[in-house]
Write an enzyme that holds these catalytic residues in place. Structure first.
Site, mmCIF file in Angstrom:
data_model
loop_
_atom_site.group_PDB
_atom_site.id
_atom_site.type_symbol
_atom_site.label_atom_id
_atom_site.label_comp_id
_atom_site.label_asym_id
_atom_site.label_seq_id
_atom_site.Cartn_x
_atom_site.Cartn_y
_atom_site.Cartn_z
ATOM 1 N N HIS A 1 -15.926 10.754 50.746
ATOM 2 C CA HIS A 1 -16.024 9.289 50.696
ATOM 3 C C HIS A 1 -15.089 8.643 49.696
ATOM 4 O O HIS A 1 -15.200 7.444 49.456
ATOM 5 C CB HIS A 1 -17.447 8.849 50.337
ATOM 6 C CG HIS A 1 -18.470 9.169 51.365
ATOM 7 N ND1 HIS A 1 -18.855 8.280 52.337
ATOM 8 C CD2 HIS A 1 -19.180 10.290 51.583
ATOM 9 C CE1 HIS A 1 -19.778 8.829 53.104
ATOM 10 N NE2 HIS A 1 -19.993 10.060 52.667
ATOM 11 N N LYS B 1 -19.532 -6.375 45.539
ATOM 12 C CA LYS B 1 -19.387 -4.934 45.666
ATOM 13 C C LYS B 1 -19.440 -4.363 44.256
ATOM 14 O O LYS B 1 -19.480 -5.129 43.297
ATOM 15 C CB LYS B 1 -18.055 -4.576 46.322
ATOM 16 C CG LYS B 1 -16.868 -5.331 45.686
ATOM 17 C CD LYS B 1 -15.549 -5.034 46.378
ATOM 18 C CE LYS B 1 -15.380 -5.799 47.662
ATOM 19 N NZ LYS B 1 -15.408 -4.985 48.872
ATOM 20 N N ARG B 2 -19.436 -3.036 44.120
ATOM 21 C CA ARG B 2 -19.401 -2.482 42.776
ATOM 22 C C ARG B 2 -18.161 -2.967 42.030
ATOM 23 O O ARG B 2 -17.122 -3.241 42.632
ATOM 24 C CB ARG B 2 -19.406 -0.944 42.839
ATOM 25 C CG ARG B 2 -20.762 -0.373 43.137
ATOM 26 C CD ARG B 2 -21.772 -0.738 42.079
ATOM 27 N NE ARG B 2 -21.547 0.004 40.860
ATOM 28 C CZ ARG B 2 -22.327 0.977 40.408
ATOM 29 N NH1 ARG B 2 -23.416 1.325 41.079
ATOM 30 N NH2 ARG B 2 -22.049 1.588 39.287
ATOM 31 N N LYS C 1 -10.944 -2.033 43.064
ATOM 32 C CA LYS C 1 -11.410 -3.094 43.973
ATOM 33 C C LYS C 1 -10.829 -4.455 43.590
ATOM 34 O O LYS C 1 -10.917 -5.419 44.314
ATOM 35 C CB LYS C 1 -12.939 -3.139 43.987
ATOM 36 C CG LYS C 1 -13.570 -1.857 44.547
ATOM 37 C CD LYS C 1 -15.078 -1.921 44.531
ATOM 38 C CE LYS C 1 -15.747 -0.609 44.896
ATOM 39 N NZ LYS C 1 -15.828 -0.363 46.348
ATOM 40 N N THR D 1 -17.742 -1.004 53.600
ATOM 41 C CA THR D 1 -18.714 -1.359 54.646
ATOM 42 C C THR D 1 -19.173 -2.801 54.460
ATOM 43 O O THR D 1 -19.595 -3.445 55.422
ATOM 44 C CB THR D 1 -19.933 -0.406 54.635
ATOM 45 O OG1 THR D 1 -20.365 -0.231 53.291
ATOM 46 C CG2 THR D 1 -19.588 0.937 55.243
ATOM 47 N N LYS E 1 -19.973 -6.152 57.137
ATOM 48 C CA LYS E 1 -21.155 -7.032 57.125
ATOM 49 C C LYS E 1 -20.727 -8.498 57.143
ATOM 50 O O LYS E 1 -21.295 -9.324 57.865
ATOM 51 C CB LYS E 1 -22.019 -6.743 55.891
ATOM 52 C CG LYS E 1 -22.639 -5.345 55.928
ATOM 53 C CD LYS E 1 -23.116 -4.829 54.567
ATOM 54 C CE LYS E 1 -23.278 -3.313 54.652
ATOM 55 N NZ LYS E 1 -23.414 -2.652 53.344
HETATM 56 C C1 26W Z 1 -20.517 11.735 41.007
HETATM 57 C C2 26W Z 1 -20.215 10.273 40.851
HETATM 58 C C3 26W Z 1 -19.940 9.631 42.152
HETATM 59 C C4 26W Z 1 -20.897 8.789 42.706
HETATM 60 C C5 26W Z 1 -20.673 8.220 43.933
HETATM 61 C C6 26W Z 1 -18.771 9.893 42.827
HETATM 62 C C7 26W Z 1 -18.552 9.306 44.059
HETATM 63 C C8 26W Z 1 -19.501 8.486 44.603
HETATM 64 C C9 26W Z 1 -19.324 7.892 45.970
HETATM 65 C C10 26W Z 1 -18.612 8.844 46.914
HETATM 66 C C11 26W Z 1 -18.602 6.587 45.882
HETATM 67 C C12 26W Z 1 -18.797 5.800 47.118
HETATM 68 O O1 26W Z 1 -19.846 5.221 47.340
HETATM 69 N N1 26W Z 1 -17.759 5.727 47.953
HETATM 70 C C13 26W Z 1 -17.749 4.754 49.008
HETATM 71 O O2 26W Z 1 -18.282 5.302 50.197
HETATM 72 C C14 26W Z 1 -18.378 4.316 51.207
HETATM 73 C C15 26W Z 1 -19.073 4.931 52.390
HETATM 74 O O3 26W Z 1 -18.250 5.841 53.014
HETATM 75 C C16 26W Z 1 -17.017 3.764 51.546
HETATM 76 O O4 26W Z 1 -17.167 2.736 52.487
HETATM 77 C C17 26W Z 1 -16.329 3.227 50.303
HETATM 78 O O5 26W Z 1 -15.007 2.850 50.602
HETATM 79 C C18 26W Z 1 -16.330 4.280 49.216
HETATM 80 O O6 26W Z 1 -15.830 3.750 47.998
#
Ligand code: 26W
Length: 824
Positions: A365, A553-554, A559, A663, A667
């Site tokens: 992701h 968003k975060r 971003k 995503t 929306k």
């Molecule tokens: C371990 C710390 C950590 C926590 C969360 C590393 C990575 C993440 C996630 C993979 C970050 C995340 O939420 N990525 C997002 O995933 C969405 C669903 O596929 C995408 O639409 C976003 O672009 C992407 O940033």
């Protein structure tokens, strides 16, 4: 909270029965009569009646899944960002009208009762919300699936803005209990950590034992989930940690006090709180323990279930189950399955490996390097010594394969290894094992293949898939935008909520005067609703006829909320200094919502900056009625449900190549906002769907971004600074005292753009993309005022968003990877 009572309509027979049911719950569950019930109790009683209805379906559906022995999906994810469940569950049961009528009869409305539920905020952002959309679509498509995650006692922190700064408060979402979950203590399993591993021979084979390990009990809590107008009920299984024995008496009596106490402590912290990092790993030992806890409990459960049906016919496991690893966080499931099959079930390595390599699939992701999980070898060995041994052997075999394919290429070997530089790579563990890997948009998958996973891709191309993300239309339009949903129903008929391509039928109404009037009136009403919300929560009066420009968003540098703010400052400066510009300026309301990881200082400083800019602009009479800047506190699923319905312009402005999909973009599009965005993630596909006239694309392309850093370097940044006066003016405001009296609060933000952190200025192309961004905004302001054409653009966005239904996404996963059969 008190809710004003309203007047009554006549109920149908079924509604009378439902009313009786609800009152019965108030009597028996809360021990009150209707007249004494608080709104919270009304909510609780409704939720319990809904749960009963789902449970009835569940019993039936469970029987079918069992009888058919169908293949099942286990979707392992450390995050399930579910939000509230009452209204979507009622919608999925097709009972919205009944509940609305009964609640009205009782003097309430469904939305106000639904608002009393705490959000289940068990996730950070995109990845967690995607998991929640997926489970809705899986169930709607009658595909048997279980979501598996941790039962965090505290979800993502509650954000409170104090003096412009983010502060974090605990998210006590379980304080009034959780009406949806059913505890299953009879299915609890034990999970052990640490200690020393030893091996011995018994019955002619090698066995493994442990000394000094610490054991915790994993108790499942099941949340049954129904799909929209569908037959089956799936479940989300939340694992909570408890003491293995209330207090390990055996250890205690034997004088091993510290061990007994440690076990109790471990049990009390393991499922306590969700780590609030998004796209950034910190390598904390407790997080590693959380990972092992979830993975081990889930796999024990999976194998137990399988064994009950199929005995020890392990070879058919890949025909009966598929396990999906949502980003690398649950990767330990791989060595854990090897451990269970070998140490507990008595299989040999090759036999176990043959199974494991046909059971797991993995989705990536993110390509952000700081998000790619690597664990220090020492820590890993200490926490899960047996998995460490298994990974060592996996690595040894992997390196033989890599050497055969890339002989003598030391660089590639290190890059592809599970063990390298004192660390264990979770992505490489996945890539060494899984039968399917996928990215979450076309562009993202291309980047995986060409860049971070290239060496693995060259070895086996067929297992790589591009599957573009999606969102569930049930929550993201039917539930959050009921008026627009009704208008669409009345215009093209009802089928589109399940067959999303049908939405395209709206395209021919894009220029229809009557349809435009109705569409616009709904958007206007939603803007009024958000304006009221903002007034109530921020005390800021915003004009619902201004352009609502939303970035929610975060908070992350990639971003580029920073670019958005700099543009607002530049606009503000220009209004003050350029009379002609001021006179022709169409009013705008900029709305932000974002949580920053508590340890991400720069992101938190950007929040402060947004609030300081808001302070300045909202209180300056010279720009009164022209610009307002609002930061909405505590952004999460439920606030998103409001904001997406009210946006005119959706900001999707990440540095090209960095946002895997996005995503939120979908929306907003679905609810008729027009996107200003870069060619990044799923924006690229939105552009393809909606056409260039209905989206505003700007900025460097992903290939250009990489080239720019390599070739042009910092000189380009200096040059932009020297030549773009508007941008320079905005940047200087960060440090000249206008925004803060002590001049240096925002110095870090200024410095990172202009000088960079490690000598590389403007890593995220904020300055390089600025001019094009400004130009595009100017175009939007002009186009917005051409009302007929603008509304047509908005309608086209809704019409062409059918592709982004998570039903389409799930069907693709199923065709390419899972191969589940819908339950008949
Ligand atoms: C371990 C710390 C950590 C926590 C969360 C590393 C990575 C993440 C996630 C993979 C970050 C995340 O939420 N990525 C997002 O995933 C969405 C669903 O596929 C995408 O639409 C976003 O672009 C992407 O940033």
């Amino acid at each position: 909270m008190t809710i004003e009572k309203k007047s009554k309509k006549k109920l149908t027979k079924a509604q009378e029965a439902l009313k009786k049911d609800i009152i019965g719950k108030i009597n028996r569950h809360f021990g009150k009569i209707l007249e004494e019930a608080t709104p919270q109790m009304i909510y609780g009683a409704c939720a319990l009646t809904v749960r009963d209805r789902i449970m009835e379906k569940w019993a039936a559906s469970h029987k079918e899944v069992k009888e058919e022995g169908s293949k099942k999906l286990y979707y392992l994810s450390f995050e399930f960002l579910m939000g509230r469940l009452l209204a979507t569950n009622i919608l999925n049961l097709m009972q919205t009208d009944d509940y609305e009528a009964v609640l009205e009869d009782l003097g309430y409305t469904l939305p106000e009762v639904a608002e009393l539920e705490n959000d289940a905020g068990l996730g950070n952002g995109g990845l967690g919300r995607l998991a929640a959309c997926f489970i809705d679509s899986l169930t709607t498509l009658d595909l048997p699936a279980y979501g598996c995650t941790l039962r965090y006692e505290y979800g993502l922190f509650r954000q409170k803005i104090v003096d412009g700064y983010q502060t974090e408060l605990p998210d006590t979402w379980l304080e009034h209990g959780n009406a949806w979950e059913v505890a299953r203590p009879e299915e609890a399993v034990k999970v052990s950590f640490g200690g020393e591993v030893y091996s011995y021979w018994e019955d002619g084979r090698m066995k493994v034992g442990y000394n000094n390990e610490r054991t915790v009990r994993a108790v499942p809590y099941d949340v049954p989930l129904c799909g929209y107008d569908s037959k089956i009920v799936n479940k989300l299984r939340l694992w909570g940690a408890q003491s293995a024995t209330e207090f390990n008496m055996a250890a205690f009596s034997a004088g091993d006090y510290s061990r007994a106490i440690e076990e109790k402590e471990l049990a009390s912290v393991i499922s306590k709180v969700l780590y609030p990092e998004d796209n950034h790993t910190e390598g904390k030992e407790l997080r590693l323990k959380q990972q092992y806890f979830l993975v081990s409990a889930t796999l024990q459960w999976i194998l137990n279930e399988f064994e009950m049906r199929n005995g020890d016919n392990w070879a058919i496991l890949p025909d009966k189950i598929v396990i999906h690893i949502n980003d690398t966080h649950p990767t330990m499931a791989i060595p854990e399955m090897m451990r269970l099959l070998m140490d507990e079930k008595g299989l040999g390595w090759d036999e176990a490996w043959e199974i494991v390599t046909h059971v797991f699939a993995y989705t990536n992701h993110t390509v952000m390097s700081e998000a790619l999980e690597k664990w220090p070898q020492d820590m890993f060995r200490r926490v899960v010594p047996r998995l460490y041994q298994i990974l060592e052997e996996m690595n040894r075999r992997l390196m033989e394969k890599v050497e055969a394919f890339y002989p003598g290429d030391k660089g590639k070997h290190d890059w592809m290894a599970i063990f390298a530089n004192g660390q264990i790579s979770m992505a490489n563990t996945c890539l060494a094992t899984v039968f399917a890997v996928n990215g979450v948009s076309k562009l993202h998958t291309d980047i995986l293949k060409a860049d971070i996973f290239k060496d693995y891709y060259m070895m086996d191309k067929d297992r790589f898939h591009a599957i573009t993300n999606g969102i569930t239309f049930r929550r993201w339009i039917a539930n959050c935008n009921p008026e627009l949903t009704k208008l669409i129903d009345n215009t093209i008929g009802k089928g589109w909520l399940k067959e999303s391509d049908k939405l395209a039928g709206l395209a021919k109404f894009a220029k229809d005067a009557d349809f435009q009037t109705k569409f616009d009136a709904i958007k206007r009403a939603n803007k009024q609703m958000v304006a009221d919300y903002i007034f109530e929560h921020n005390g800021i009066k915003v004009d619902p006829d201004s352009i609502f420009d939303v970035q929610c968003k975060r908070l992350h540098e990639y971003k580029r909320q920073m670019m958005n703010v700099l543009h607002i400052i530049a606009e503000y400066n220009r209004i003050i200094n350029d009379k002609g510009y001021a006179e022709s300026f169409y009013p705008k309301t900029y709305i932000f919502g974002a949580k920053a990881a508590p340890g991400y200082k720069r992101a938190k400083l950007i929040i402060k900056l947004i609030n300081s800019v808001g302070e300045l602009i909202n209180n300056d009479p010279r720009v009164e009625d022209k610009i307002k800047v609002v930061f909405v506190e505590n952004y999460g699923v439920s606030i998103a449900e409001k904001l997406v319905t009210a946006a005119d312009v959706s900001e999707q402005i990440s540095t090209a190549g960095k946002e895997a999909s996005g995503t939120g973009n979908m929306k907003f599009m679905l609810n008729g906002a027009v996107t200003i965005g870069t060619m990044d993630g799923a924006n690229v596909e939105m552009y393809e769907q909606v056409g260039e006239d209905n989206i505003y694309i700007f900025g460097l392309r992903s290939e250009e971004v990489d080239a720019r850093i390599k070739v042009m370097g910092n000189d380009e940044v200096k040059q932009i600074y020297a030549t773009n006066a508007a941008l320079r003016g905005a940047l200087e405001m960060l440090i000249n005292g206008t925004l803060d009296p002590d001049h240096n609060k925002f110095m870090d933000l200024y410095n990172t753009l202009i000088f960079g952190d490690y000598g590389q200025a403007d890593t995220y192309m904020v300055l390089r993309d600025f001019e094009d961004y400004v130009r595009t905004h100017e175009q939007i302001s002009r186009d917005y005022q051409d009302r007929k054409n603008w509304i047509a653009k908005q309608i086209m966005n809704t019409a062409m968003s059918g592709f982004f239904s998570s039903d389409r996404t799930i069907n693709e996963y199923n065709d390419k990877i899972w191969h589940l059969t819908p339950i008949k």
